[in-house]
Structure formats: structure tokens, C-alpha cells
Design an enzyme around this catalytic site. Structure first.
Site, PDB file in Angstrom:
ATOM      1  N   HIS A  51       0.833  -1.201   0.000  1.00  0.00           N
ATOM      2  CA  HIS A  51       0.000   0.000   0.000  1.00  0.00           C
ATOM      3  C   HIS A  51       0.871   1.257   0.000  1.00  0.00           C
ATOM      4  O   HIS A  51       1.604   1.498   0.948  1.00  0.00           O
ATOM      5  CB  HIS A  51      -0.872  -0.036   1.262  1.00  0.00           C
ATOM      6  CG  HIS A  51      -1.841   1.086   1.382  1.00  0.00           C
ATOM      7  ND1 HIS A  51      -1.928   1.876   2.512  1.00  0.00           N
ATOM      8  CD2 HIS A  51      -2.780   1.545   0.535  1.00  0.00           C
ATOM      9  CE1 HIS A  51      -2.880   2.763   2.351  1.00  0.00           C
ATOM     10  NE2 HIS A  51      -3.418   2.590   1.163  1.00  0.00           N
ATOM     11  N   ARG A  52       0.800   2.013  -1.073  1.00  0.00           N
ATOM     12  CA  ARG A  52       1.675   3.183  -1.285  1.00  0.00           C
ATOM     13  C   ARG A  52       3.142   2.736  -1.292  1.00  0.00           C
ATOM     14  O   ARG A  52       4.031   3.479  -0.879  1.00  0.00           O
ATOM     15  CB  ARG A  52       1.424   4.259  -0.227  1.00  0.00           C
ATOM     16  CG  ARG A  52      -0.055   4.623  -0.051  1.00  0.00           C
ATOM     17  CD  ARG A  52      -0.290   5.668   1.026  1.00  0.00           C
ATOM     18  NE  ARG A  52      -1.697   5.677   1.436  1.00  0.00           N
ATOM     19  CZ  ARG A  52      -2.197   6.368   2.448  1.00  0.00           C
ATOM     20  NH1 ARG A  52      -1.392   7.145   3.157  1.00  0.00           N
ATOM     21  NH2 ARG A  52      -3.475   6.298   2.749  1.00  0.00           N
ATOM     22  N   GLU A  78       0.775  -0.388  -4.723  1.00  0.00           N
ATOM     23  CA  GLU A  78      -0.367   0.508  -4.919  1.00  0.00           C
ATOM     24  C   GLU A  78       0.130   1.931  -4.836  1.00  0.00           C
ATOM     25  O   GLU A  78       1.105   2.208  -4.120  1.00  0.00           O
ATOM     26  CB  GLU A  78      -1.400   0.222  -3.814  1.00  0.00           C
ATOM     27  CG  GLU A  78      -2.719   0.932  -3.965  1.00  0.00           C
ATOM     28  CD  GLU A  78      -2.888   2.190  -3.155  1.00  0.00           C
ATOM     29  OE1 GLU A  78      -3.983   2.752  -3.166  1.00  0.00           O
ATOM     30  OE2 GLU A  78      -1.906   2.639  -2.498  1.00  0.00           O
ATOM     31  N   ASP A  80      -1.145   6.457  -5.531  1.00  0.00           N
ATOM     32  CA  ASP A  80      -2.217   7.454  -5.639  1.00  0.00           C
ATOM     33  C   ASP A  80      -1.756   8.529  -6.613  1.00  0.00           C
ATOM     34  O   ASP A  80      -0.670   9.091  -6.443  1.00  0.00           O
ATOM     35  CB  ASP A  80      -2.475   8.098  -4.268  1.00  0.00           C
ATOM     36  CG  ASP A  80      -2.850   7.076  -3.214  1.00  0.00           C
ATOM     37  OD1 ASP A  80      -4.010   6.641  -3.200  1.00  0.00           O
ATOM     38  OD2 ASP A  80      -1.961   6.689  -2.423  1.00  0.00           O
ATOM     39  N   HIS A  93      -0.641  10.949  -1.954  1.00  0.00           N
ATOM     40  CA  HIS A  93      -1.953  10.540  -1.435  1.00  0.00           C
ATOM     41  C   HIS A  93      -2.871  11.704  -1.085  1.00  0.00           C
ATOM     42  O   HIS A  93      -4.009  11.772  -1.541  1.00  0.00           O
ATOM     43  CB  HIS A  93      -1.783   9.643  -0.203  1.00  0.00           C
ATOM     44  CG  HIS A  93      -3.088   9.233   0.381  1.00  0.00           C
ATOM     45  ND1 HIS A  93      -3.749   9.974   1.345  1.00  0.00           N
ATOM     46  CD2 HIS A  93      -3.887   8.174   0.118  1.00  0.00           C
ATOM     47  CE1 HIS A  93      -4.890   9.385   1.649  1.00  0.00           C
ATOM     48  NE2 HIS A  93      -5.000   8.294   0.925  1.00  0.00           N
ATOM     49  N   GLU A 161      -4.202   4.049  -8.204  1.00  0.00           N
ATOM     50  CA  GLU A 161      -5.433   4.713  -7.753  1.00  0.00           C
ATOM     51  C   GLU A 161      -5.524   6.120  -8.319  1.00  0.00           C
ATOM     52  O   GLU A 161      -4.602   6.931  -8.170  1.00  0.00           O
ATOM     53  CB  GLU A 161      -5.501   4.773  -6.223  1.00  0.00           C
ATOM     54  CG  GLU A 161      -6.802   5.474  -5.783  1.00  0.00           C
ATOM     55  CD  GLU A 161      -7.045   5.484  -4.288  1.00  0.00           C
ATOM     56  OE1 GLU A 161      -6.349   4.769  -3.541  1.00  0.00           O
ATOM     57  OE2 GLU A 161      -7.957   6.227  -3.877  1.00  0.00           O
ATOM     58  N   LYS A 163      -6.779   9.316  -7.484  1.00  0.00           N
ATOM     59  CA  LYS A 163      -7.170   9.914  -6.196  1.00  0.00           C
ATOM     60  C   LYS A 163      -7.875  11.249  -6.443  1.00  0.00           C
ATOM     61  O   LYS A 163      -7.419  12.057  -7.244  1.00  0.00           O
ATOM     62  CB  LYS A 163      -5.902  10.103  -5.350  1.00  0.00           C
ATOM     63  CG  LYS A 163      -6.125  10.680  -3.985  1.00  0.00           C
ATOM     64  CD  LYS A 163      -7.062   9.859  -3.149  1.00  0.00           C
ATOM     65  CE  LYS A 163      -6.415   8.675  -2.469  1.00  0.00           C
ATOM     66  NZ  LYS A 163      -7.417   7.817  -1.774  1.00  0.00           N
ATOM     67  N   ASP A 290       0.349  -1.876   4.299  1.00  0.00           N
ATOM     68  CA  ASP A 290       1.572  -1.086   4.502  1.00  0.00           C
ATOM     69  C   ASP A 290       2.747  -2.006   4.824  1.00  0.00           C
ATOM     70  O   ASP A 290       3.906  -1.600   4.711  1.00  0.00           O
ATOM     71  CB  ASP A 290       1.399  -0.124   5.685  1.00  0.00           C
ATOM     72  CG  ASP A 290       0.307   0.917   5.462  1.00  0.00           C
ATOM     73  OD1 ASP A 290      -0.161   1.062   4.319  1.00  0.00           O
ATOM     74  OD2 ASP A 290      -0.073   1.585   6.448  1.00  0.00           O
TER      75      ASP A 290
END
Ligand code: G3P
Ligand code: CA
Length: 302
Positions: A51-52, A78, A80, A93, A161, A163, A290
Site C-alpha cells: 500500500h503506497r 499501490e 495514488d 496521497h 489509484e 485519487k 503497509d
């Protein structure tokens, strides 16, 4: 200025329309296997997605975070994507630069420091690493193009993503342009290296209309009654891990998406082994974390 940038981007994208029209490689890829999906959960394990990036170990949404994920052996990351004042796509993000950069020090009079109010050159001056740890000082907010090159270099796969799409009209076309330019809309990438997700259903509808071969996933937990409607433009539903049950995951899997495959489920954000095992028992196809190394260890998963 912005209108000019969008017009230029649109013209450029139309120039690559072969990627997006019937008979093109991307369209042919629309029937590619959704190879990550494991509806029913029989015999395979869910993917772990950073995640990120590996954001517990490096500053989120930076090249350092995806490099750390690669070092941990994590294939999927992943991110944003948002847009600067002058039309550059950047990976960050929050809609403000404040939390993850030193923008307050560099531009003290520019509160509330919205991404959309800064040029790419201004954002390029910011330190996006020191807030996380001094050894990351000098880390930058990456442009999407630069980020894509690093993901490719690392042989990774991307859950991209969009965002806050409501803040950035036309961003879907722009993102597809960058993906095409970077070679991410060919059959090989479309088959199992790229998924575009968003909380914005309209944004995903636009992506699906412009590039139907691209796999998409709707973030959130739509009602079971709404799933058939979502399946017109989304290949997956990516809900908060707190919002799901075994029954809900089964209901999502029972609906076929636009490419004729059962809708997939990637749950977020799961940072401990116990929760990872719980959502895996529900039958999810992916676990967004994460701490993807923790998830991998808990699930013995790729
Ligand atoms: O990938 C799921 C997750 O990223 C959605 O929430 O706020 O972390 O972008 P957020
Ligand atoms: Ca995200």
C-alpha cells in the site's frame, strides 16, 4: 494555462488512439485472463499488495517505497495519482502537500498547500522523505512517468489509484496517455500487471470507456444489490477490510465483470497477520498492506 495543457494532452492521446480502439492491442487484451483472481479461494492464496509501496518502511508513494517493496520480494504495489497546477501527474496521497513534504518550510505563504495549486517545478523542489526519516532526506514526489519507469525497472505490478478525480477533470485520459507512452497498455501489461482503481465510480466508467481492456476496481463496499451495476465497468471491488464478511466476498465473486470473469476482491488496509488470515478465510483475492512482508509471512503468499 490549464485548458491549454488539457487540449495538448487530448491531442496527444488521440494520436495514440490505436491503443484504445477496436482491433488494437489494448482492445485485444480485453479478453485477457484475470490471472490474479481466485474467486472461491480454492487452492491458491491471495496476493499481497504494498500500500503506497512498502509504506511502513519507506516514505509512502515514493520511489524508495517501491524499491523497498521490491527488496522484500513484493511484486504488486499501490499508489495514488493526482495533478499539479500545470497539468503534470504526480504520485501523492493527500490533496495537500503538507503531511508528506516540507512544503510549509519552502512555501510558508501558500496555505493550504493543495497539490493542484503548485506547479510540477515547485513540487520537484520539495523533500518528501525527511518527514518519515532522516535517511530519506532528499526523496522527491515522483511524477507518474518516473514512477512507472521504476515499477517497470523493478519488474513490479501496479494497482494505480486515481485519487480525488473530482478535482482533476480529464485526469483519466491523461493517465492513460502516460501509461500508453510508458508501454503499459500492451497485451503483456494488461494481462496481469495493471489495475486502475478509484473511489470514483464515474472516473472508472471513464477509464473503461476510453480503454476497455484496462482492468479496473471500485474502492469501497457497494451494496450487493448494486454489484451488477458496478460490474458494467469494474473488474473488482476493493473494500475496507473492516467492512467485509465471507458472505459479502462470495456475493462479489458471484457477479461477472466486464471481461466475463468473476469480480475480484482486494481488501485494505491489513497490517497484521491475524487480520490477513481472517480476510484470506473470507476468500479475498488480494490483501493491500503497509506491511506486505507481514501479510506474506502470515499467508505464505506471493
Ligand atoms: O488501496 C486501497 C487504499 O489505498 C484506499 O485508501 O486512502 O489509502 O488511498 P487510501
Ligand atoms: Ca490509495
Amino acid at each position: 494555462m490549464y485548458a491549454r495543457a488539457v487540449a495538448a494532452i487530448t491531442t496527444a492521446l488521440l494520436g495514440t488512439a490505436a491503443l484504445l480502439v477496436p482491433g488494437s492491442d489494448a482492445r485485444a487484451g480485453s479478453h485477457a485472463a484475470v490471472s490474479h483472481a481466485r474467486p472461491g479461494g480454492v487452492g491458491t492464496r491471495p496476493l499481497a499488495i504494498g500500500h503506497r509501496g512498502a509504506s511502513a518502511q519507506a516514505p509512502e508513494n515514493t520511489l524508495a517505497a517501491i524499491d523497498r517493496a521490491a527488496e522484500l520480494g513484493v511484486s504488486w504495489v499501490e499508489n495514488d495519482v493526482q495533478r499539479t497546477k500545470d497539468g503534470e501527474l504526480v504520485v501523492i496521497h493527500d490533496d495537500s502537500l503538507r503531511r508528506t513534504t516540507n512544503v510549509e518550510d519552502v512555501f510558508p505563504r501558500r496555505s493550504p498547500w493543495k497539490v493542484k495549486d503548485f506547479t510540477a517545478a515547485e513540487i520537484a523542489r520539495l523533500d518528501a522523505g525527511s518527514w518519515f526519516g532522516s535517511r530519506f532526506a532528499g526523496t522527491r514526489v515522483p511524477t507518474l512517468a518516473r514512477y512507472m519507469r521504476r515499477v517497470e525497472h523493478n519488474h513490479q505490478k501496479l494497482l494505480l489509484e486515481i485519487k480525488n478525480p473530482e478535482l482533476y477533470p480529464g485526469i483519466e485520459r491523461q493517465i492513460l496517455k502516460v501509461l500508453g507512452d510508458e508501454g503499459w497498455l500492451d497485451r503483456r501489461h494488461l494481462a496481469d500487471r495493471l489495475i486502475v482503481q478509484s473511489f470514483g465510480a464515474d472516473s472508472l466508467r471513464t477509464v473503461h470507456r476510453l480503454a476497455p481492456a484496462v482492468r479496473t476496481a471500485l474502492l469501497g463496499t457497494p451494496s450487493v444489490a448494486d454489484l451488477p451495476g458496478c460490474a458494467g465497468f469494474a473488474d473488482g471491488i476493493n473494500p475496507s477490510q473492516r467492512s467485509i464478511s465471507r458472505k459479502y466476498v462470495a456475493a462479489v465473486h458471484s457477479v461477472a465483470g466486464p471481461h466475463g470473469r468473476p469480480l475480484a476482491v482486494f481488501a485494505w488496509t491489513v497490517d497484521d497477520g491475524e487480520t490477513a488470515r481472517r480476510v484470506a478465510r473470507y476468500g479475498v483475492d488480494g490483501v493491500i498492506s503497509d506491511k506486505p512482508d507481514v501479510v506474506r509471512a502470515a499467508l505464505r503468499t506471493p
